[in-house]
Design an enzyme around this catalytic site. Sequence first.
Site, short mmCIF file in Angstrom:
data_model
loop_
_atom_site.label_atom_id
_atom_site.label_comp_id
_atom_site.label_asym_id
_atom_site.label_seq_id
_atom_site.Cartn_x
_atom_site.Cartn_y
_atom_site.Cartn_z
N GLY A 50 55.92 46.80 -4.39
CA GLY A 50 56.11 45.74 -3.39
C GLY A 50 57.37 45.90 -2.56
O GLY A 50 57.65 45.07 -1.70
N HIS A 51 58.16 46.95 -2.79
CA HIS A 51 59.45 47.10 -2.08
C HIS A 51 59.57 48.49 -1.51
O HIS A 51 60.23 49.34 -2.09
CB HIS A 51 60.60 46.83 -3.05
CG HIS A 51 61.91 46.55 -2.39
ND1 HIS A 51 62.82 47.52 -2.08
CD2 HIS A 51 62.46 45.38 -1.98
CE1 HIS A 51 63.89 46.98 -1.53
NE2 HIS A 51 63.70 45.69 -1.46
N PHE A 52 59.02 48.85 -0.49
CA PHE A 52 58.13 48.12 0.41
C PHE A 52 56.86 48.93 0.55
O PHE A 52 56.97 50.17 0.59
CB PHE A 52 58.77 47.95 1.79
CG PHE A 52 60.08 47.21 1.79
CD1 PHE A 52 60.08 45.81 1.75
CD2 PHE A 52 61.29 47.87 1.81
CE1 PHE A 52 61.28 45.12 1.77
CE2 PHE A 52 62.48 47.18 1.82
CZ PHE A 52 62.48 45.80 1.79
N VAL A 57 61.64 51.84 -1.13
CA VAL A 57 63.10 51.84 -1.18
C VAL A 57 63.52 51.15 -2.48
O VAL A 57 63.05 50.05 -2.78
CB VAL A 57 63.70 51.07 0.02
CG1 VAL A 57 65.23 51.00 -0.08
CG2 VAL A 57 63.29 51.71 1.34
#
EC number: 4.2.1.59
Length: 143
Positions: A50-52, A57
Amino acid sequence: MDKELNIKDIMEILPHRYPFLLVDKIVQLEPGKKVVGYKNVTMDEYFFQGHFPGEPVMPGVLIIEALAQTGAVAVLSLDKFKGKIAYFAGINKARFRRKVVPGDTLKLEVELIKLKGSAGIGSAVATVDGEKAAEAEIMFVIR
């Protein structure tokens, strides 16, 4: 330090476990003074989901956590703190200088600049290929 600490050795010192153990190897250790470790960042890390999406990252707070865990190895290697847990007490002067992405190897360096009783402060720097990724002053307390 006579030998590098591998993941099994680190797990004997730190209470952290997957998916939150963020240091893979210790290459230099002066208990109560200084420690140098590494975190190999892979696409399999849970946080990249989820990041991203489309732009993986490593979250800056997890880089700071990796530094804190590395620093904790230096503190918890002291006989008087074996078997204890190091808790965050504060973070000062945190700065993020570059993205950390899958394929990077984070070099994690922490020098203890103050240790009084069961509390202390460490000066921490994370680099990738010699380029500074993050730095902070981390405060901790041992319980």
